[in-house]
Design an enzyme around this catalytic site. Structure first.
Site, PDB file in Angstrom:
ATOM      1  N   TYR A 151      48.314  40.759  34.279  1.00  0.00           N
ATOM      2  CA  TYR A 151      47.630  40.975  35.561  1.00  0.00           C
ATOM      3  C   TYR A 151      46.126  40.765  35.402  1.00  0.00           C
ATOM      4  O   TYR A 151      45.486  40.076  36.208  1.00  0.00           O
ATOM      5  CB  TYR A 151      47.916  42.386  36.075  1.00  0.00           C
ATOM      6  CG  TYR A 151      47.344  42.656  37.446  1.00  0.00           C
ATOM      7  CD1 TYR A 151      47.982  42.186  38.595  1.00  0.00           C
ATOM      8  CD2 TYR A 151      46.164  43.386  37.605  1.00  0.00           C
ATOM      9  CE1 TYR A 151      47.461  42.425  39.859  1.00  0.00           C
ATOM     10  CE2 TYR A 151      45.635  43.628  38.859  1.00  0.00           C
ATOM     11  CZ  TYR A 151      46.286  43.145  39.982  1.00  0.00           C
ATOM     12  OH  TYR A 151      45.759  43.377  41.234  1.00  0.00           O
ATOM     13  N   ALA A 153      44.546  39.078  33.046  1.00  0.00           N
ATOM     14  CA  ALA A 153      44.277  37.668  32.765  1.00  0.00           C
ATOM     15  C   ALA A 153      44.372  36.820  34.029  1.00  0.00           C
ATOM     16  O   ALA A 153      43.554  35.921  34.257  1.00  0.00           O
ATOM     17  CB  ALA A 153      45.261  37.153  31.713  1.00  0.00           C
TER      18      ALA A 153
END
Length: 251
Positions: A151, A153
């Site tokens: 999430y 990233a």
């Protein structure tokens, strides 16, 4: 001040992930202000509250479905004024045990899906030499929150995608900005909200001393969708109660 400065009347708006949560609230708010709003999602709940919205089924991980809905919207309206890349999922787990399947699924929806949808909409925006793209990023795009590597990233990637697109599309009169919510009470964050310890910790990190509400995002979204932001592009606007600017907590 020009009364029409913040108007979205008649603007054709596409919102991905418009079936629930933040996406649905923004869609209803823009529609109430007489924008023509198309909600994109894999499924929609039956609700009288969705009056005025035009719902279109689409899996944004499938390019053929994206092309189909974009083609239909453009055929009906001959333009797209605003694209809000809001669709997103979260699959939390610690990094040691994070599966490649969860990683791929999260990035496919949160980042690649946004890029694919944007590419299709840009074709029409370039023809009209105008448009506003709003990426719904997150406070997680800035900080190393724990136990959710995909999430974080994906949101960090979406943030930088926005800046890249702003650079590439400025010459066409197209603006691209990132709108980053802090901790907003939605279905995605409900578990943390109901946890007394986590609720208090997140509240304490804000300068305003409270969690956010979906209604807190509508004003900034209207600003970015309207002509009021005609000279704003490549920016990150965080709606986080001051979290990202906060320093030491009171002792």
């Amino acid at each position: 001040m020009d009364d029409d400065l913040f108007s979205v009347k008649g603007k054709v708006v596409i919102i991905t992930g418009g079936g629930q949560g933040i996406g649905e609230f923004l869609a209803l708010g823009l529609s109430k202000r007489r924008a023509i709003v198309y909600c994109i999602d894999k499924k929609f709940k039956k609700s009288k509250n969705r009056r005025g919205l035009q719902d279109m089924l689409c899996d944004i991980t499938k390019l053929d479905e994206i092309k189909s809905v974009c083609s239909e919207i453009i055929k009906r309206n001959k333009k797209v004024d605003v694209l809000i890349n809001n669709a997103g999922i979260t699959m939390p787990n610690n990094s040691d045990n994070y599966s490649l399947e969860s990683w791929s699924k999260t990035l496919d929806i949160n980042l690649t899906g946004a890029f694919s949808f944007t590419q299709q909409v840009l074709k029409q925006m370039k023809k009209n030499h105008s448009g506003s793209i709003i990426n719904i990023t997150s406070l997680n795009a800035e900080f190393g929150f724990p136990n959710n590597p995909a999430y974080i990233a994906s949101k960090g990637g979406l943030k930088m995608l926005g800046k890249s697109l702003a650079r590439d599309c400025g010459k066409y009169g197209i603006r691209v900005n990132n709108l980053g919510p802090g901790y907003i009470l939605t279905k995605m964050t409900e578990k943390s909200y109901r946890n007394k310890k986590k609720y208090a910790a997140r509240k304490a990190n804000t300068m305003l001393g409270r969690w956010g509400k979906t209604s807190d995002l509508l004003g900034p979204c209207i600003f970015l969708a309207s002509d009021a932001s005609s000279y704003v592009t490549g920016q990150d606007i965080y709606v986080d109660g001051g979290w990202s600017a906060n320093g030491l907590q009171d002792e």
